[in-house]
Design an enzyme around this catalytic site. Structure first.
Site, PDB file in Angstrom:
ATOM      1  N   GLY A  46      10.728  -2.557 -23.600  1.00  0.00           N
ATOM      2  CA  GLY A  46      11.488  -3.410 -23.028  1.00  0.00           C
ATOM      3  C   GLY A  46      10.632  -4.415 -23.309  1.00  0.00           C
ATOM      4  O   GLY A  46       9.253  -4.842 -23.561  1.00  0.00           O
ATOM      5  N   GLN A  51       9.207 -13.483 -23.750  1.00  0.00           N
ATOM      6  CA  GLN A  51       7.951 -12.898 -24.385  1.00  0.00           C
ATOM      7  C   GLN A  51       8.074 -13.483 -26.227  1.00  0.00           C
ATOM      8  O   GLN A  51       7.235 -13.531 -27.075  1.00  0.00           O
ATOM      9  CB  GLN A  51       8.236 -11.321 -24.408  1.00  0.00           C
ATOM     10  CG  GLN A  51       7.381 -11.053 -22.706  1.00  0.00           C
ATOM     11  CD  GLN A  51       7.820 -10.040 -22.948  1.00  0.00           C
ATOM     12  OE1 GLN A  51       8.127  -8.874 -22.416  1.00  0.00           O
ATOM     13  NE2 GLN A  51       5.796  -9.036 -22.943  1.00  0.00           N
ATOM     14  N   CYS A  88       2.347  -3.704 -21.457  1.00  0.00           N
ATOM     15  CA  CYS A  88       2.830  -5.298 -21.857  1.00  0.00           C
ATOM     16  C   CYS A  88       3.042  -5.131 -23.143  1.00  0.00           C
ATOM     17  O   CYS A  88       1.638  -6.096 -23.695  1.00  0.00           O
ATOM     18  CB  CYS A  88       2.638  -6.351 -20.552  1.00  0.00           C
ATOM     19  SG  CYS A  88       4.302  -7.546 -21.035  1.00  0.00           S
ATOM     20  N   LEU A  89       3.892  -5.792 -23.972  1.00  0.00           N
ATOM     21  CA  LEU A  89       3.506  -5.982 -25.809  1.00  0.00           C
ATOM     22  C   LEU A  89       3.152  -7.524 -25.339  1.00  0.00           C
ATOM     23  O   LEU A  89       2.413  -7.757 -26.391  1.00  0.00           O
ATOM     24  CB  LEU A  89       5.131  -6.686 -25.917  1.00  0.00           C
ATOM     25  CG  LEU A  89       5.495  -5.486 -26.186  1.00  0.00           C
ATOM     26  CD1 LEU A  89       7.245  -6.309 -27.161  1.00  0.00           C
ATOM     27  CD2 LEU A  89       5.198  -4.253 -27.338  1.00  0.00           C
ATOM     28  N   HIS A 130      10.128  -4.506 -14.782  1.00  0.00           N
ATOM     29  CA  HIS A 130       9.120  -5.219 -15.031  1.00  0.00           C
ATOM     30  C   HIS A 130       9.475  -6.167 -16.621  1.00  0.00           C
ATOM     31  O   HIS A 130       9.555  -7.422 -15.810  1.00  0.00           O
ATOM     32  CB  HIS A 130       8.731  -4.154 -16.177  1.00  0.00           C
ATOM     33  CG  HIS A 130       7.633  -4.669 -17.138  1.00  0.00           C
ATOM     34  ND1 HIS A 130       6.178  -4.208 -17.293  1.00  0.00           N
ATOM     35  CD2 HIS A 130       7.418  -4.958 -18.332  1.00  0.00           C
ATOM     36  CE1 HIS A 130       5.204  -4.873 -18.141  1.00  0.00           C
ATOM     37  NE2 HIS A 130       6.028  -5.806 -18.780  1.00  0.00           N
ATOM     38  N   GLU A 131      10.797  -6.388 -16.865  1.00  0.00           N
ATOM     39  CA  GLU A 131      11.573  -7.145 -17.584  1.00  0.00           C
ATOM     40  C   GLU A 131      12.668  -7.985 -16.695  1.00  0.00           C
ATOM     41  O   GLU A 131      12.049  -9.771 -17.308  1.00  0.00           O
ATOM     42  CB  GLU A 131      12.726  -6.312 -18.643  1.00  0.00           C
ATOM     43  CG  GLU A 131      12.136  -5.922 -19.561  1.00  0.00           C
ATOM     44  CD  GLU A 131      10.781  -5.653 -19.979  1.00  0.00           C
ATOM     45  OE1 GLU A 131      10.829  -6.987 -20.568  1.00  0.00           O
ATOM     46  OE2 GLU A 131       9.737  -4.797 -20.868  1.00  0.00           O
ATOM     47  N   HIS A 134       9.077 -10.456 -15.978  1.00  0.00           N
ATOM     48  CA  HIS A 134       9.119 -11.803 -16.793  1.00  0.00           C
ATOM     49  C   HIS A 134      10.171 -12.561 -16.488  1.00  0.00           C
ATOM     50  O   HIS A 134       9.410 -14.038 -17.419  1.00  0.00           O
ATOM     51  CB  HIS A 134       9.534 -10.805 -18.226  1.00  0.00           C
ATOM     52  CG  HIS A 134       8.094 -10.222 -18.423  1.00  0.00           C
ATOM     53  ND1 HIS A 134       6.931 -11.014 -18.799  1.00  0.00           N
ATOM     54  CD2 HIS A 134       7.766  -9.157 -18.988  1.00  0.00           C
ATOM     55  CE1 HIS A 134       5.957  -9.852 -19.487  1.00  0.00           C
ATOM     56  NE2 HIS A 134       6.766  -8.567 -19.934  1.00  0.00           N
TER      57      HIS A 134
HETATM   58 CO    CO Z   1       6.358  -6.890 -20.446  1.00  0.00          CO
END
Ligand code: CO
Length: 168
Positions: A46, A51, A88-89, A130-131, A134
């Site tokens: 995701g 981000q 996480c990216l 999680h998203e 963010h």
């Molecule tokens: Co993340």
């Protein structure tokens, strides 16, 4: 479509609250398409708009069942709990265990502004939570019960695969 740069840890963009989307126009569609391309290029599950440096309430999740696009998502129901390994990216190399609901229900809009409801359990519930976090400037490291030693990440990922196979 184009790849976008991923904002890394330490950037203020990851800590601000994102704003609601008001215009469901071609700029939004381009952003969603770019986020999808960026997510797939990174091999992630995701990604949220902050981000890629856009402070809007937009997130996408790529599952085996297809792509989920969420605009202005709100979690309105949570059930149960689970304890899963997350990464996480924006935080490459960092992994930790986070307690999340086992099941969530989300109200959102699709790319055309139409109201949608999404239900997810298990790993999809983790990704959804999680998203959405963010969009409020929350990173999984803020709420992780335990971070994994970088040297042991591969072992933990392997254990996750084995336990998932066992649970069917
Ligand atoms: Co993340």
């Amino acid at each position: 479509m184009a790849l976008r740069n991923i904002v890394a840890q330490g950037d203020i963009m990851l800590r601000r609250k994102a704003r609601e989307v008001e215009h469901f126009d071609d700029r939004l569609w381009t952003l969603l398409d770019d986020m999808c391309e960026t997510l797939r290029a990174q091999g992630g599950v995701g990604i949220a708009a902050p981000q890629v440096g856009i402070m809007k309430r937009i997130a996408i999740i790529d599952t085996d069942d297809g792509l989920i696009e969420l605009v202005n998502p709100v979690i309105f129901a949570k059930k149960g709990s689970q304890y899963q390994l997350e990464g996480c990216l924006s935080l490459p190399g960092m992994w930790g265990y986070v307690e999340r609901p086992f099941k969530v229900k989300i109200r959102a809009r699709n790319r055309y502004g139409k109201p949608i409801n999404i239900e997810g359990d298990d790993m999809l519930a983790v990704a959804l939570c999680h998203e959405v976090d963010h969009l409020d400037g929350v990173l999984f490291t803020d709420i992780a019960a335990e971070m994994v030693d970088p040297d042991q990440v591969e072992e933990h990922k392997e254990n996750r695969k084995i336990s998932r196979r066992k649970s069917g």
